[in-house]
Design an enzyme around this catalytic site. Structure first.
Site, PDB file in Angstrom:
ATOM      1  N   ASP A   1       0.861  -1.181   0.000  1.00 56.40           N
ATOM      2  CA  ASP A   1       0.000   0.000   0.000  1.00 56.40           C
ATOM      3  C   ASP A   1       0.899   1.234   0.000  1.00 56.40           C
ATOM      4  O   ASP A   1       1.563   1.531   0.994  1.00 56.40           O
ATOM      5  CB  ASP A   1      -0.875  -0.048   1.268  1.00 56.40           C
ATOM      6  N   HIS A   2       0.895   1.931  -1.110  1.00 53.53           N
ATOM      7  CA  HIS A   2       1.834   3.048  -1.269  1.00 53.53           C
ATOM      8  C   HIS A   2       1.474   4.247  -0.393  1.00 53.53           C
ATOM      9  O   HIS A   2       2.228   5.207  -0.296  1.00 53.53           O
ATOM     10  CB  HIS A   2       1.901   3.466  -2.744  1.00 53.53           C
TER      11      HIS A   2
END
Ligand code: CAO
Length: 545
Positions: free
Chosen positions: A517-518
């Site tokens: 999850d950036h």
């Protein structure tokens, strides 16, 4: 039973247009049910029925211009005294019973302060006899410059809503009414510094009481040097029973229904004349919103759905319903895919030594009653990397404002079953031995395939491993199992030539893909995590460091 004529009540305007007929011949209607919607150039209003009955005939049609007394429709009223006279002649008594729409009335503007003041108090005008009317919206703020006729507040009875327009242009000095207050004719709405006079530094008046003399403003200079002591009294434009406010154009019944349902009317598209929102529009909107989660499973909210195709046009087809688990998986995947900005990194871990070691302990493991595959080593290596890189062992809070770090290391393993994909969770992976992890993996895998996993066994994961190693493939991009923030994809081990500085040597390389999850993890974080994971797998003695 008698037939009664319902007529247009006092609408405070000469001629208004019929923009909607809300009932049909044959309808059984109730008292106060809306019959027609009338609209002038400034306002619209619903005309409610004064009695219950069955609609026998409708006299008006959309587009007609009508005024007070015009017949709207003929109603067969049960229990009423039999009336042998023609329906039209019964118009007068019916009219008396008609619930009049709030009659627009001029409102006075009273001087707010001593004669030299230019601060005016704007009061609630005659509301057509309505009492204790609720203020549903305050449209202006203290300090705001407003123009004459700009709406100040919106009042609403159970039959109509009306905007109270400003009698003059000016600056709002204070507001005496808030949303939810009930008001009556003469109540102070606000104080206005009329345009052209200097804005007062006097304290704003909090109540409906007139501004005290000592807060009076200096008078503007006048030609003959006489102070302007005459109190200003202006006639305010009539209150307008309107439902058009901002982008919302709806009747009071619709507004009330919207409030009951918690619907923001600015989001509803009106299908009526000039975009007026009808009850049907509200119903359609609510129906569409309720259908959204189901749609999201296949198309994602707000994303155009994939058009339906009749595949049978191109050849024979079979259709099988998705299992419950299949539907849940599809929904979870869509939710994660749409909510999580994914990035996937790839690397090959050199597990030549790990595989040598694993093969060397096979006999021992068998004696201990377990089969050791690469998976328990992957679990152990991931647990060590997760502890060293806490951002990977975390979740974003639901409001997206903080990161929740977990002091436990529970790892899920994706298991393919005939019914669909499930993810049992192995708890406290960091505290378990390779044999324990091998036994637990096999046990949970078997339970998953027999559909015997409990809900608790699938909860609490911090990170997931999805292994396609025994199936094949050189790499894939796994979807983060939100609210976790990362997932490791494992592909099929292969022997590859690796350059050792002098020559190519055969090494057992395990293709890995790490999706994250950036929002929580950046590329550098992932690079460090991945490098450490590869180093542990390349030399599992590092696990004891
Ligand atoms: N490369 C090559 N071979 C591998 C391997 C890899 N990466 N991973 C496992 N293997 C081998 C094992 O060593 C074993 O070989 P042997 O029988 O010769 O020892 C064989 O593949 C079968 O292993 P397994 O599947 O029984 O055991 P596991 O520990 O690897 O996996 C479990 C257990 C429950 C995860 C597995 O049974 C399973 O369901 N896998 C499917 C996972 C899946 O569907 N993922 C899809 C995710 S989609 O997003």
């Amino acid at each position: 039973m008698s037939n009664e004529i319902v007529v247009v009540p006092d609408i405070g305007a000469d001629e208004v247009e019929v923009i909607e007929i809300c009932v049909a011949v044959g309808d059984q209607i109730e008292v106060e049910q809306s019959l027609v919607v009338l609209e002038s150039d400034k306002a619209s209003m619903e005309v409610p029925s004064p009695m219950a009955g069955k609609v026998v005939a409708i006299t008006l049609k959309v587009g007609d211009n009508v005024s007070q007394g015009a017949a709207i429709l003929e109603l067969a009223v049960e229990g009423a005294v039999a009336n042998s006279e023609p329906a039209a002649e019964a118009a007068a008594p019916v009219e008396e019973q008609s619930a009049p729409a709030p009659a627009p009335a001029p409102a006075a503007v009273e001087p707010a302060a001593a004669a030299e003041s230019k601060v005016e108090q704007v009061t609630v005008p005659d509301l057509g006899g309505a009492k204790d009317v609720e203020c549903i919206e305050v449209c202006v703020a203290v300090g705001q410059e407003i123009t004459a006729e700009q709406s100040l507040i919106v009042l609403e009875t159970d039959k109509a809503s009306m905007e109270i327009p400003s009698p003059s242009a000016g600056t709002v000095v204070s507001i005496a009414i808030k949303t939810g207050d009930t008001v009556n004719v003469g109540d102070v709405v606000l104080e206005l510094q009329v345009a052209g006079s200097p804005v007062s530094s006097a304290a704003p008046v909090e109540t409906a009481a007139p501004v005290a003399a000592e807060t009076a403003l200096p008078s503007p200079p006048v030609a003959d040097d006489k102070p302007t002591f005459e109190p200003e009294t202006k006639v305010m434009p009539p209150s307008q029973p309107v439902e058009k406010h901002g982008d919302v154009y709806a009747g009071p019944a619709v507004r009330m229904l919207a409030r009951d349902l918690g619907v923001d009317l600015t989001l509803v598209k009106g299908s009526g004349p000039r975009g007026r929102i009808a009850k049907e529009d509200l119903h359609e909107y609510v129906k569409a919103r309720l259908a959204e989660p189901a749609q999201a499973a296949v198309s994602g909210s707000g994303i155009p759905a994939i058009p339906a195709v009749d595949f049978s046009k191109f050849g024979p087809v079979r259709e099988e319903k998705l299992s419950k688990m299949g539907r849940v998986t599809a929904e979870n995947m869509s939710r994660s895919w749409l909510n999580v900005p994914h990035v996937t990194q790839f690397d090959d871990a050199d597990i030549t030594e790990l595989e040598d070691f694993r093969n060397s302990i096979k006999a021992d493991a068998e004696k201990a009653g377990v089969k050791v595959t690469p998976l328990p080593f992957l679990l152990k290596a991931c647990a060590a990397a997760l502890k060293a890189h806490p951002k990977f062992n975390a979740s974003l809070s639901a409001d997206g404002q903080s990161i929740v770090y977990k002091d436990y290391v529970h790892i899920g393993i994706a298991v393919d079953t005939p019914a669909g994909l499930v993810v049992p969770v192995i708890r406290d992976v960091d505290q378990k031995s390779i044999y324990q992890l091998a036994a637990e993996t096999a046990e949970l895998g078997a339970k998953a395939k027999d559909r015997k996993l409990t809900a608790a066994e699938m909860q609490g994961g911090c990170f997931t491993i999805s292994s396609l190693g025994n199936i094949g493939g050189t790499g894939f991009t796994p979807i983060v199992n939100a609210p976790e923030v990362a997932i490791l994809g494992v592909s099929k081990l292969d022997v590859k030539p690796v350059w050792n500085g002098k020559e190519f040597i055969p090494r057992k390389m395990l293709p890995l893909s790490l999706s994250y999850d950036h929002r929580v993890i950046n590329g550098a974080d992932a690079g460090r995590f991945f490098t450490q994971l590869g180093a542990i797998l390349a030399d599992i003695r590092r696990l004891v460091l």
